[in-house]
Write a protein that holds these residues in place. Sequence first.
Motif, PDB file in Angstrom:
ATOM      1  N   GLU A 106       0.827  -1.208   0.000  1.00 37.97           N
ATOM      2  CA  GLU A 106       0.000   0.000   0.000  1.00 37.97           C
ATOM      3  C   GLU A 106       0.859   1.254   0.000  1.00 37.97           C
ATOM      4  O   GLU A 106       0.385   2.335  -0.382  1.00 37.97           O
ATOM      5  N   GLN A 107       2.102   1.137   0.469  1.00 41.05           N
ATOM      6  CA  GLN A 107       3.018   2.273   0.471  1.00 41.05           C
ATOM      7  C   GLN A 107       4.063   2.189  -0.650  1.00 41.05           C
ATOM      8  O   GLN A 107       4.360   3.188  -1.303  1.00 41.05           O
ATOM      9  N   LEU A 108       4.611   0.991  -0.866  1.00 44.64           N
ATOM     10  CA  LEU A 108       5.718   0.859  -1.816  1.00 44.64           C
ATOM     11  C   LEU A 108       5.272   1.023  -3.266  1.00 44.64           C
ATOM     12  O   LEU A 108       5.991   1.615  -4.087  1.00 44.64           O
ATOM     13  N   ALA A 109       4.085   0.539  -3.601  1.00 45.87           N
ATOM     14  CA  ALA A 109       3.587   0.693  -4.972  1.00 45.87           C
ATOM     15  C   ALA A 109       3.298   2.157  -5.308  1.00 45.87           C
ATOM     16  O   ALA A 109       3.724   2.649  -6.367  1.00 45.87           O
ATOM     17  N   PRO A 110       2.601   2.919  -4.444  1.00 44.07           N
ATOM     18  CA  PRO A 110       2.426   4.346  -4.729  1.00 44.07           C
ATOM     19  C   PRO A 110       3.744   5.111  -4.809  1.00 44.07           C
ATOM     20  O   PRO A 110       3.871   6.042  -5.611  1.00 44.07           O
ATOM     21  N   ALA A 111       4.729   4.714  -3.981  1.00 43.98           N
ATOM     22  CA  ALA A 111       6.031   5.384  -4.028  1.00 43.98           C
ATOM     23  C   ALA A 111       6.707   5.169  -5.378  1.00 43.98           C
ATOM     24  O   ALA A 111       7.324   6.090  -5.935  1.00 43.98           O
ATOM     25  N   ALA A 112       6.576   3.948  -5.925  1.00 40.54           N
ATOM     26  CA  ALA A 112       7.151   3.658  -7.249  1.00 40.54           C
ATOM     27  C   ALA A 112       6.453   4.476  -8.331  1.00 40.54           C
ATOM     28  O   ALA A 112       7.094   4.984  -9.261  1.00 40.54           O
ATOM     29  N   ALA A 113       5.125   4.646  -8.198  1.00 38.37           N
ATOM     30  CA  ALA A 113       4.381   5.450  -9.168  1.00 38.37           C
ATOM     31  C   ALA A 113       4.772   6.925  -9.065  1.00 38.37           C
ATOM     32  O   ALA A 113       4.897   7.620 -10.081  1.00 38.37           O
ATOM     33  N   PHE A 114       4.978   7.403  -7.846  1.00 37.14           N
ATOM     34  CA  PHE A 114       5.384   8.800  -7.636  1.00 37.14           C
ATOM     35  C   PHE A 114       6.764   9.055  -8.234  1.00 37.14           C
ATOM     36  O   PHE A 114       7.020  10.126  -8.794  1.00 37.14           O
ATOM     37  N   GLU A 115       7.645   8.076  -8.136  1.00 36.79           N
ATOM     38  CA  GLU A 115       8.983   8.191  -8.705  1.00 36.79           C
ATOM     39  C   GLU A 115       8.911   8.337 -10.221  1.00 36.79           C
ATOM     40  O   GLU A 115       9.775   8.995 -10.834  1.00 36.79           O
ATOM     41  N   LYS A 116       7.886   7.766 -10.841  1.00 33.36           N
ATOM     42  CA  LYS A 116       7.739   7.835 -12.303  1.00 33.36           C
ATOM     43  C   LYS A 116       7.023   9.101 -12.764  1.00 33.36           C
ATOM     44  O   LYS A 116       6.766   9.278 -13.952  1.00 33.36           O
ATOM     45  N   GLY A 117       6.674   9.972 -11.818  1.00 34.53           N
ATOM     46  CA  GLY A 117       6.080  11.251 -12.193  1.00 34.53           C
ATOM     47  C   GLY A 117       4.590  11.363 -12.001  1.00 34.53           C
ATOM     48  O   GLY A 117       4.004  12.422 -12.271  1.00 34.53           O
ATOM     49  N   LEU A 118       3.928  10.310 -11.537  1.00 32.77           N
ATOM     50  CA  LEU A 118       2.495  10.378 -11.276  1.00 32.77           C
ATOM     51  C   LEU A 118       2.230  11.187 -10.008  1.00 32.77           C
ATOM     52  O   LEU A 118       3.084  11.281  -9.132  1.00 32.77           O
ATOM     53  N   LYS A 119       1.038  11.775  -9.901  1.00 35.60           N
ATOM     54  CA  LYS A 119       0.708  12.689  -8.816  1.00 35.60           C
ATOM     55  C   LYS A 119      -0.267  12.053  -7.821  1.00 35.60           C
ATOM     56  O   LYS A 119      -1.234  11.394  -8.232  1.00 35.60           O
ATOM     57  N   PRO A 120      -0.017  12.265  -6.501  1.00 36.50           N
ATOM     58  CA  PRO A 120      -0.971  11.779  -5.486  1.00 36.50           C
ATOM     59  C   PRO A 120      -2.349  12.392  -5.690  1.00 36.50           C
ATOM     60  O   PRO A 120      -2.475  13.545  -6.082  1.00 36.50           O
ATOM     61  N   TYR A 121      -3.378  11.612  -5.407  1.00 31.93           N
ATOM     62  CA  TYR A 121      -4.780  11.990  -5.522  1.00 31.93           C
ATOM     63  C   TYR A 121      -5.232  12.104  -6.981  1.00 31.93           C
ATOM     64  O   TYR A 121      -6.353  11.732  -7.321  1.00 31.93           O
ATOM     65  N   LYS A 122      -4.378  12.620  -7.873  1.00 32.31           N
ATOM     66  CA  LYS A 122      -4.740  12.734  -9.278  1.00 32.31           C
ATOM     67  C   LYS A 122      -4.550  11.401  -9.997  1.00 32.31           C
ATOM     68  O   LYS A 122      -5.458  10.933 -10.704  1.00 32.31           O
ATOM     69  N   ASN A 123      -3.370  10.793  -9.831  1.00 34.86           N
ATOM     70  CA  ASN A 123      -3.071   9.512 -10.495  1.00 34.86           C
ATOM     71  C   ASN A 123      -2.855   8.375  -9.510  1.00 34.86           C
ATOM     72  O   ASN A 123      -2.908   7.213  -9.901  1.00 34.86           O
ATOM     73  N   ILE A 124      -2.574   8.711  -8.241  1.00 33.58           N
ATOM     74  CA  ILE A 124      -2.215   7.693  -7.246  1.00 33.58           C
ATOM     75  C   ILE A 124      -3.248   7.702  -6.127  1.00 33.58           C
ATOM     76  O   ILE A 124      -3.544   8.758  -5.553  1.00 33.58           O
ATOM     77  N   PHE A 125      -3.789   6.537  -5.828  1.00 33.60           N
ATOM     78  CA  PHE A 125      -4.731   6.406  -4.712  1.00 33.60           C
ATOM     79  C   PHE A 125      -3.949   6.320  -3.403  1.00 33.60           C
ATOM     80  O   PHE A 125      -3.028   5.518  -3.265  1.00 33.60           O
ATOM     81  N   ALA A 126      -4.302   7.169  -2.443  1.00 35.21           N
ATOM     82  CA  ALA A 126      -3.670   7.157  -1.120  1.00 35.21           C
ATOM     83  C   ALA A 126      -4.716   6.744  -0.092  1.00 35.21           C
ATOM     84  O   ALA A 126      -5.705   7.461   0.107  1.00 35.21           O
ATOM     85  N   LEU A 127      -4.507   5.619   0.543  1.00 39.91           N
ATOM     86  CA  LEU A 127      -5.496   5.086   1.482  1.00 39.91           C
ATOM     87  C   LEU A 127      -5.620   5.971   2.719  1.00 39.91           C
ATOM     88  O   LEU A 127      -6.718   6.308   3.154  1.00 39.91           O
ATOM     89  N   ARG A 128      -4.499   6.356   3.305  1.00 41.78           N
ATOM     90  CA  ARG A 128      -4.503   7.175   4.523  1.00 41.78           C
ATOM     91  C   ARG A 128      -4.212   8.635   4.219  1.00 41.78           C
ATOM     92  O   ARG A 128      -4.810   9.533   4.790  1.00 41.78           O
ATOM     93  N   GLY A 129      -3.261   8.862   3.336  1.00 41.39           N
ATOM     94  CA  GLY A 129      -2.866  10.209   2.972  1.00 41.39           C
ATOM     95  C   GLY A 129      -1.619  10.160   2.117  1.00 41.39           C
ATOM     96  O   GLY A 129      -0.872   9.174   2.148  1.00 41.39           O
ATOM     97  N   ALA A 130      -1.389  11.217   1.348  1.00 42.83           N
ATOM     98  CA  ALA A 130      -0.245  11.215   0.436  1.00 42.83           C
ATOM     99  C   ALA A 130       1.075  11.126   1.184  1.00 42.83           C
ATOM    100  O   ALA A 130       2.032  10.521   0.705  1.00 42.83           O
ATOM    101  N   GLY A 131       1.137  11.715   2.369  1.00 47.78           N
ATOM    102  CA  GLY A 131       2.382  11.694   3.133  1.00 47.78           C
ATOM    103  C   GLY A 131       2.774  10.306   3.572  1.00 47.78           C
ATOM    104  O   GLY A 131       3.904   9.854   3.343  1.00 47.78           O
ATOM    105  N   GLU A 132       1.826   9.592   4.190  1.00 49.58           N
ATOM    106  CA  GLU A 132       2.138   8.262   4.720  1.00 49.58           C
ATOM    107  C   GLU A 132       2.252   7.210   3.621  1.00 49.58           C
ATOM    108  O   GLU A 132       3.140   6.360   3.660  1.00 49.58           O
ATOM    109  N   ASP A 133       1.366   7.273   2.645  1.00 49.79           N
ATOM    110  CA  ASP A 133       1.304   6.204   1.647  1.00 49.79           C
ATOM    111  C   ASP A 133       2.178   6.447   0.423  1.00 49.79           C
ATOM    112  O   ASP A 133       2.409   5.517  -0.348  1.00 49.79           O
ATOM    113  N   VAL A 134       2.644   7.673   0.223  1.00 49.83           N
ATOM    114  CA  VAL A 134       3.426   7.977  -0.978  1.00 49.83           C
ATOM    115  C   VAL A 134       4.780   8.592  -0.630  1.00 49.83           C
ATOM    116  O   VAL A 134       5.835   8.053  -0.981  1.00 49.83           O
ATOM    117  N   ILE A 135       4.762   9.725   0.071  1.00 51.04           N
ATOM    118  CA  ILE A 135       5.990  10.498   0.288  1.00 51.04           C
ATOM    119  C   ILE A 135       6.967   9.781   1.213  1.00 51.04           C
ATOM    120  O   ILE A 135       8.175   9.733   0.932  1.00 51.04           O
TER     121      ILE A 135
END
Length: 310
Positions: A106-135
């Motif tokens: 739930e955290q590592l997959a969004p982080a990989a998507a963020f590394e490729k240039g995708l944006k939280p909430y717009k392209n990446i689903f964050a279960l708890r929040g962009a900070g915890e699940d992505v950043i």
Amino acid sequence: ANLLLLFIAFCFSLNFQRIIHMITTNNSYGVARGTNFSPESNYFLVIGVIVSALVIFKILSFFAENKALLFRASIITILSISFFIGVITPSFARYENNIDTFHNGEQLAPAAAFEKGLKPYKNIFALRGAGEDVITPWLSQKIFGQSIGSYYLLTALLQLCCMVLFFVLLSSFFRNNLYFLLVSLWFTLSNYGDFFAIRDVAVWLSLLITFYIIFKQKYQRVLLGILGFITVTSLFYSFDRGLFLILLLIMLLALHLLFTTRDKLYALDLSLNGVFKRLVVFVPVLIGMLAGLIVTLLIIGKDSLPYFIS
């Protein structure tokens, strides 16, 4: 009180030998078995644990009698280190297969998507929040390298920070050393005292700031500005914690608007003149909230804001 001190010293010494054992083996099951207190197989280990526990006990006893601040700092340090050791080393319950690919995904997959240039909430689903699940997982890879262990390490460090802030807050509330020891041990050992998730760092930091604003009444405007910053960034880090901090901030603002302070005591003052004079308290809060919004948008991208709001 002496019995509690001896118990803390013994637990720390017994727990620390897991680190020593981990250095001498690369087998996780061996590390887990190394937590056994086994006099038959390792006499030197038993002697070392006993001697170190007594030394720590004597030092803590001396601090308790002569250096109150050092005593509390030592207790917080010992409990925090013990907690950190428990997090990073295997145990009997989890001596193998302790990588949870489902929940950590739930955290590592969004982080990989963020590394490729995708944006939280717009392209990446964050279960708890962009900070915890992505950043946070993305940042762990940047700091410690491309490894799942990097995420576990940063998580453990954030949990340690959370625990330190929590016990500093307890130390501020409980001035009696015995009460402080009892409460600290309960929250360390109880299954119901699990308040050390990484998203709780902002919560305990905000509550500690709130304590100093209400009871110490020093640097209130600066602290209110910091609280405004934390509140906004927390909404993006973990939405549920952000909502809690918004309510906390509203409570503080209402306290400052409706009450005046005399000799560190709060007195109700509903006069329009008094309320208008105290409206200045909103200035540092608004500055802090604006700074938090700017910093957040710089990290996650301004394109994500409409999707977050919707």
